[in-house]
Write an enzyme that holds these catalytic residues in place. Structure first.
Site, PDB file in Angstrom:
ATOM      1  CB  THR A   1     -27.025  30.541 -43.807  1.00 63.58           C
ATOM      2  OG1 THR A   1     -27.761  30.694 -45.125  1.00 63.58           O
ATOM      3  CG2 THR A   1     -27.689  31.674 -42.925  1.00 63.58           C
TER       4      THR A   1
ATOM      5  CG  ASP B   1     -32.940  29.856 -46.162  1.00 61.62           C
ATOM      6  OD1 ASP B   1     -32.136  30.220 -46.713  1.00 61.62           O
ATOM      7  OD2 ASP B   1     -33.039  29.071 -44.880  1.00 61.62           O
TER       8      ASP B   1
ATOM      9  CB  THR C   1     -27.625  26.438 -42.702  1.00 58.61           C
ATOM     10  OG1 THR C   1     -26.763  26.721 -43.559  1.00 58.61           O
ATOM     11  CG2 THR C   1     -27.477  25.101 -41.789  1.00 58.61           C
ATOM     12  N   GLY C   2     -29.035  25.736 -45.294  1.00 55.43           N
ATOM     13  CA  GLY C   2     -29.094  24.679 -46.498  1.00 55.43           C
ATOM     14  C   GLY C   2     -29.721  25.331 -47.534  1.00 55.43           C
TER      15      GLY C   2
ATOM     16  N   GLY D   1     -31.827  27.035 -49.497  1.00 59.90           N
ATOM     17  CA  GLY D   1     -32.709  28.059 -49.058  1.00 59.90           C
ATOM     18  C   GLY D   1     -34.116  28.211 -50.089  1.00 59.90           C
TER      19      GLY D   1
END
Length: 388
Positions: A240, A271, A291-292, A294
């Protein structure tokens, strides 16, 4: 006589501390305090000491996206009323550049080899949101999300019908596949579809491709494998771009764009397009982006938690940690990061499951270094025990 009265009244206002924010000189200074420069600061976060507006900040080292947003934000003096344009076009630049193949077309194919897009834009003044999820065949994801915000009373459109809406709004339908995304999918299928996102199915998803069917084992006897180390989040696998823009009048927009998790099950939404998960903005307080991983992060609404933590008095760096620590209490193997910014331009970041997390900032404090890259070291497993 009148002059003396005005001087007396002005002195009284100063003593009472009631000078408004508008009459207080703005401090043109922002230093992301590195973890090595301030011993008292935990190694999990970095934060500015003073506000500086207007400003643009985004996840990861996507400098071109930040630079374009910064230019747009300063089209009018102070960046007034340009925050929406800045975020939308900044994220669009990343979509067009296919940032690390995790944003935009031609990246992160699903199990069927198709790339789909998620995006969101949130207005911190009205709390309105426009989002798209599982967008197919349209490259301009965040621009379509903007049309959802500006031309409908809805907050999110999904899938094929979101694509139909985009075409009705004048967007061109085209394939999101590229030779690179096709090769990525072929390599994955040749490796027995490893890794993937299936569990509690047969055939064994850890050694073979589908189609899969659910195990007949009673639910109470299922063993859930929650480890996600196969999908460690980091360079080239972080999904993201999240971006925040604030103008000189404290107007805020936050937005995201992503092509999701690589080799996801078709139909999966992460997400990024979810308000409070991928991004959240409130002019009264500030904004946050995430971010990561989700699938895990969206269960905790970390950007909403960060904004509400700032509302309760926490500094941005502390607020960014709130969601990260909450998640790590339940998921020791997750990877992700949160950036939080208050309405005055003070900012902080926190991360987990990585060594460090880079981000990009532009503000008036260093006009000679626009879109400067900064980073923060991440919370370790031991540090995460202290849950906020």
């Amino acid at each position: 006589m009148y002059e003396a009265q005005y001087l007396w009244l002005f002195g009284l206002v100063l003593i009472s501390g009631s000078v408004t924010e508008r009459t207080t000189p703005k401090i043109n200074f922002t230093t992301v305090v590195g973890l090595k420069t301030t011993p008292a600061m935990r190694s999990s976060s970095a934060s500015s000491l003073g506000g500086s507006l207007p400003m643009v900040i985004n996840t990861w080292n996507f400098t071109d996206a930040n630079f374009l947003a910064w230019r747009i934000l300063n089209v009018t003096q102070g960046g007034l009323r340009q925050t929406r344009n800045a975020v939308v076009e900044g994220c669009t630049r990343c979509e067009q550049q296919q940032c690390d193949r995790t944003v935009g077309y031609g990246g992160s194919p699903d199990e069927l080899g198709e790339t789909t897009l998620d995006a969101m834009i949130m207005d911190g003044s009205s709390m309105d949101v426009g989002a798209v999820a599982g967008l197919r065949g349209i490259k301009d994801a965040i621009r379509v999300a903007r049309h959802v915000l500006e031309h409908t009373k809805h907050s999110m459109l999904v899938g094929d019908l979101a694509s139909q809406f985009a075409q009705a709004m004048g967007f061109r339908s085209e394939s999101l596949a590229t030779p690179e995304s096709k090769a990525m999918w072929m390599e994955w299928t040749a490796a027995n579809c490893q890794p993937n996102f299936w569990r509690n199915v047969h055939p064994d998803p850890s050694i073979s491709c589908g189609p899969y069917k659910p195990k007949a084992t009673p639910l109470t006897r299922w063993k859930e494998d929650r480890a996600r180390t196969e999908y460690s989040i980091g360079h080239l696998n972080h999904d993201t771009i999240g971006m925040i823009a604030i103008d000189a009048e404290n107007n805020i927009h936050a937005g995201t764009s992503s092509n999701g998790a690589r080799h996801k099950i078709p139909g999966r939404v992460g997400d990024s397009p979810i308000p409070g998960a991928g991004a959240y903005a409130d002019n009264e307080v500030g904004a946050a982006v995430a971010t990561g991983d989700g699938d895990i992060m969206m269960r905790f609404l970390p950007t909403l938690l960060a904004v509400e933590a700032m509302r309760a008095g926490k500094k941005p760096a502390e607020a960014a940690e709130v969601g990260i620590r909450r998640i790590s209490k339940h998921y020791k193997d997750f990877s992700g990061a949160v950036i939080a910014v208050d309405r005055l331009g003070q900012y902080g970041a926190a991360c987990y499951g990585m060594t460090e997390f880079p981000f990009v900032v532009s503000n008036p404090s260093k006009t000679d270094i626009p879109s400067r890259q900064e980073s923060v070291k991440c919370i370790t497993g031991k540090e995460a025990v202290n849950v906020v």
